[in-house]
Design a protein around this motif. Structure first.
Motif, PDB file in Angstrom:
ATOM      1  N   GLU A  58      40.883  49.928  18.900  1.00 34.55           N
ATOM      2  CA  GLU A  58      39.686  49.488  19.594  1.00 34.55           C
ATOM      3  C   GLU A  58      40.090  49.000  20.981  1.00 34.55           C
ATOM      4  O   GLU A  58      41.238  49.138  21.393  1.00 34.55           O
ATOM      5  N   ASN A  59      39.162  48.427  21.700  1.00 33.77           N
ATOM      6  CA  ASN A  59      39.441  47.936  23.048  1.00 33.77           C
ATOM      7  C   ASN A  59      40.329  46.699  22.958  1.00 33.77           C
ATOM      8  O   ASN A  59      39.838  45.586  22.776  1.00 33.77           O
ATOM      9  N   VAL A  60      41.614  46.908  23.087  1.00 25.84           N
ATOM     10  CA  VAL A  60      42.565  45.827  22.832  1.00 25.84           C
ATOM     11  C   VAL A  60      43.219  45.286  24.106  1.00 25.84           C
ATOM     12  O   VAL A  60      43.667  44.141  24.134  1.00 25.84           O
ATOM     13  N   VAL A  61      43.292  46.091  25.148  1.00 25.47           N
ATOM     14  CA  VAL A  61      43.947  45.657  26.384  1.00 25.47           C
ATOM     15  C   VAL A  61      42.902  44.985  27.276  1.00 25.47           C
ATOM     16  O   VAL A  61      41.802  45.519  27.455  1.00 25.47           O
ATOM     17  N   PRO A  62      43.208  43.822  27.829  1.00 24.49           N
ATOM     18  CA  PRO A  62      42.246  43.146  28.706  1.00 24.49           C
ATOM     19  C   PRO A  62      41.838  44.030  29.885  1.00 24.49           C
ATOM     20  O   PRO A  62      42.631  44.839  30.369  1.00 24.49           O
ATOM     21  N   THR A  63      40.607  43.871  30.321  1.00 27.75           N
ATOM     22  CA  THR A  63      40.100  44.669  31.443  1.00 27.75           C
ATOM     23  C   THR A  63      40.284  43.971  32.785  1.00 27.75           C
ATOM     24  O   THR A  63      39.955  44.538  33.825  1.00 27.75           O
ATOM     25  N   THR A  64      40.778  42.755  32.764  1.00 23.11           N
ATOM     26  CA  THR A  64      41.122  42.045  33.996  1.00 23.11           C
ATOM     27  C   THR A  64      42.492  41.406  33.826  1.00 23.11           C
ATOM     28  O   THR A  64      42.931  41.132  32.702  1.00 23.11           O
ATOM     29  N   THR A  65      43.159  41.180  34.928  1.00 22.70           N
ATOM     30  CA  THR A  65      44.445  40.497  34.890  1.00 22.70           C
ATOM     31  C   THR A  65      44.663  39.771  36.212  1.00 22.70           C
ATOM     32  O   THR A  65      43.952  40.027  37.186  1.00 22.70           O
ATOM     33  N   THR A  66      45.609  38.876  36.222  1.00 22.23           N
ATOM     34  CA  THR A  66      45.960  38.172  37.450  1.00 22.23           C
ATOM     35  C   THR A  66      47.396  38.505  37.834  1.00 22.23           C
ATOM     36  O   THR A  66      48.217  38.853  36.982  1.00 22.23           O
ATOM     37  N   ALA A  67      47.674  38.431  39.095  1.00 24.40           N
ATOM     38  CA  ALA A  67      49.024  38.659  39.603  1.00 24.40           C
ATOM     39  C   ALA A  67      49.251  37.750  40.794  1.00 24.40           C
ATOM     40  O   ALA A  67      48.339  37.525  41.600  1.00 24.40           O
ATOM     41  N   THR A  68      50.453  37.234  40.898  1.00 19.39           N
ATOM     42  CA  THR A  68      50.785  36.369  42.015  1.00 19.39           C
ATOM     43  C   THR A  68      51.266  37.202  43.193  1.00 19.39           C
ATOM     44  O   THR A  68      51.615  38.378  43.055  1.00 19.39           O
ATOM     45  N   ARG A  69      51.284  36.561  44.319  1.00 17.90           N
ATOM     46  CA  ARG A  69      51.781  37.216  45.531  1.00 17.90           C
ATOM     47  C   ARG A  69      53.232  37.658  45.343  1.00 17.90           C
ATOM     48  O   ARG A  69      53.611  38.775  45.700  1.00 17.90           O
ATOM     49  N   ASP A  70      54.047  36.798  44.751  1.00 14.35           N
ATOM     50  CA  ASP A  70      55.457  37.131  44.550  1.00 14.35           C
ATOM     51  C   ASP A  70      55.622  38.310  43.599  1.00 14.35           C
ATOM     52  O   ASP A  70      56.495  39.157  43.792  1.00 14.35           O
ATOM     53  N   GLU A  71      54.790  38.354  42.545  1.00 17.49           N
ATOM     54  CA  GLU A  71      54.865  39.476  41.614  1.00 17.49           C
ATOM     55  C   GLU A  71      54.540  40.787  42.312  1.00 17.49           C
ATOM     56  O   GLU A  71      55.259  41.786  42.158  1.00 17.49           O
ATOM     57  N   MET A  72      53.471  40.803  43.085  1.00 17.36           N
ATOM     58  CA  MET A  72      53.071  42.031  43.758  1.00 17.36           C
ATOM     59  C   MET A  72      54.091  42.463  44.803  1.00 17.36           C
ATOM     60  O   MET A  72      54.357  43.654  44.972  1.00 17.36           O
ATOM     61  N   LEU A  73      54.648  41.507  45.500  1.00 11.75           N
ATOM     62  CA  LEU A  73      55.708  41.835  46.448  1.00 11.75           C
ATOM     63  C   LEU A  73      56.912  42.442  45.741  1.00 11.75           C
ATOM     64  O   LEU A  73      57.499  43.423  46.205  1.00 11.75           O
ATOM     65  N   THR A  74      57.259  41.859  44.595  1.00  8.40           N
ATOM     66  CA  THR A  74      58.392  42.375  43.825  1.00  8.40           C
ATOM     67  C   THR A  74      58.136  43.807  43.367  1.00  8.40           C
ATOM     68  O   THR A  74      59.005  44.678  43.504  1.00  8.40           O
TER      69      THR A  74
END
Length: 283
Positions: A58-74
């Motif tokens: 079923e729909n098990v994976v969240p449809t939204t998430t958060t990411a930090t600036r450092d994560e995205m840069l990495t």
């Protein structure tokens, strides 16, 4: 329509990332005013994920998430690093400094980066012959990868393995036989379960290997023995020069495991890949 999982590339925060990357490599004072105007002060953001398709789930994976600036840069810097390395390898190959085979990972960088962001360093990974990007993602230095490609003793396999045979701790390499890494991945997962460890094995293969009989045998054993393994099809729509529509009666590869649950992930979204892998890893 992008059909299957994990051909991923992210450009979120692209302007900010490019500016910071330029600041690091340019080493010119004239860049400073430009960078200071481009860099955002956002430290964390929420993102809507592209829709997933499920098989026996079923729909098990969240449809939204958060990411930090450092994560995205990495993520961005790691993908760029792989791309630049592969561009260099391509030049070396055309100049005949790299001999034999040279299977590049261009365009699939965020597959490795997104999955790696959701697993542990001591989890096992085994992939096909398009292995340069995964080798770097799992911790190898670029100079040692290029040394292996050019047959130097300082390469990861002392210059004897070449493009398809690089290995490290918990990374079981590229494999030159089409589809052979899938049953090997099941075997690694069996060893993990036998030793009572809480790790998983990521076994990657391309759409060109999806019709191999040994792949379906591995599915069967993995499901029968409840092995801690994730089979990931890196679908780039072509097996060498043959399109998936000409080679496969069914191109919904995430359903091909039959009794094995599957998820189709938008491969152009590194965060979707990360979140799908994270859910699977922790299930």
């Amino acid at each position: 329509e992008r059909r299957n999982s994990t051909l991923v590339e992210s450009h979120r925060f692209g302007l900010e990332m490019f500016a910071l990357r330029a600041a690091r490599i340019a080493k010119l004072s004239c860049w400073a005013p430009i960078v200071s105007r481009c860099v955002s002060t956002i430290e964390k953001a929420e993102f809507d994920l592209e829709s997933f398709a499920y098989h026996r789930l079923e729909n098990v994976v969240p449809t939204t998430t958060t990411a930090t600036r450092d994560e995205m840069l990495t993520y961005y810097l790691r993908m760029q690093s792989i791309r630049k390395m592969e561009d260099s390898a391509s030049v070396l190959y055309r100049e005949k400094i790299v001999r034999g085979f040279c299977h590049l990972y261009n365009g699939q960088e965020a597959c490795a980066v997104g999955i790696d962001a959701a697993i542990r360093p001591d989890d096992a990974v085994i992939t096909a012959y398009r292995a340069h990007g995964w080798t770097q993602t799992r911790g190898a230095k670029i100079k040692n990868i290029l040394a292996e490609l050019t047959g130097r003793a300082t390469g990861l396999s002392q210059g004897k393995g070449g493009s398809m045979h690089m290995y490290m701790k918990h990374f079981y390499g590229g494999n030159g036989i089409v589809g052979a890494q899938v049953p090997l991945g099941a075997g690694i997962a069996f060893a993990i379960k036998y030793r009572g460890e809480d790790n998983v094995c990521i076994a990657l293969y391309g759409d060109g290997a999806a019709n191999q009989g040994q792949v379906f045998e591995a599915y069967n054993m993995a499901m029968l023995w409840k092995l801690p393994v994730m089979f990931v099809c890196e679908n780039n729509d072509y097996g060498m020069g043959t399109s998936i529509d000409r080679a496969s009666a069914s191109t919904d590869f995430y359903t091909r495991g039959d009794y094995v649950p599957g998820i189709r992930v938008d491969g152009m979204d590194v965060l979707s890949v990360r979140e799908a892998t994270r859910w699977l890893r922790n299930t």
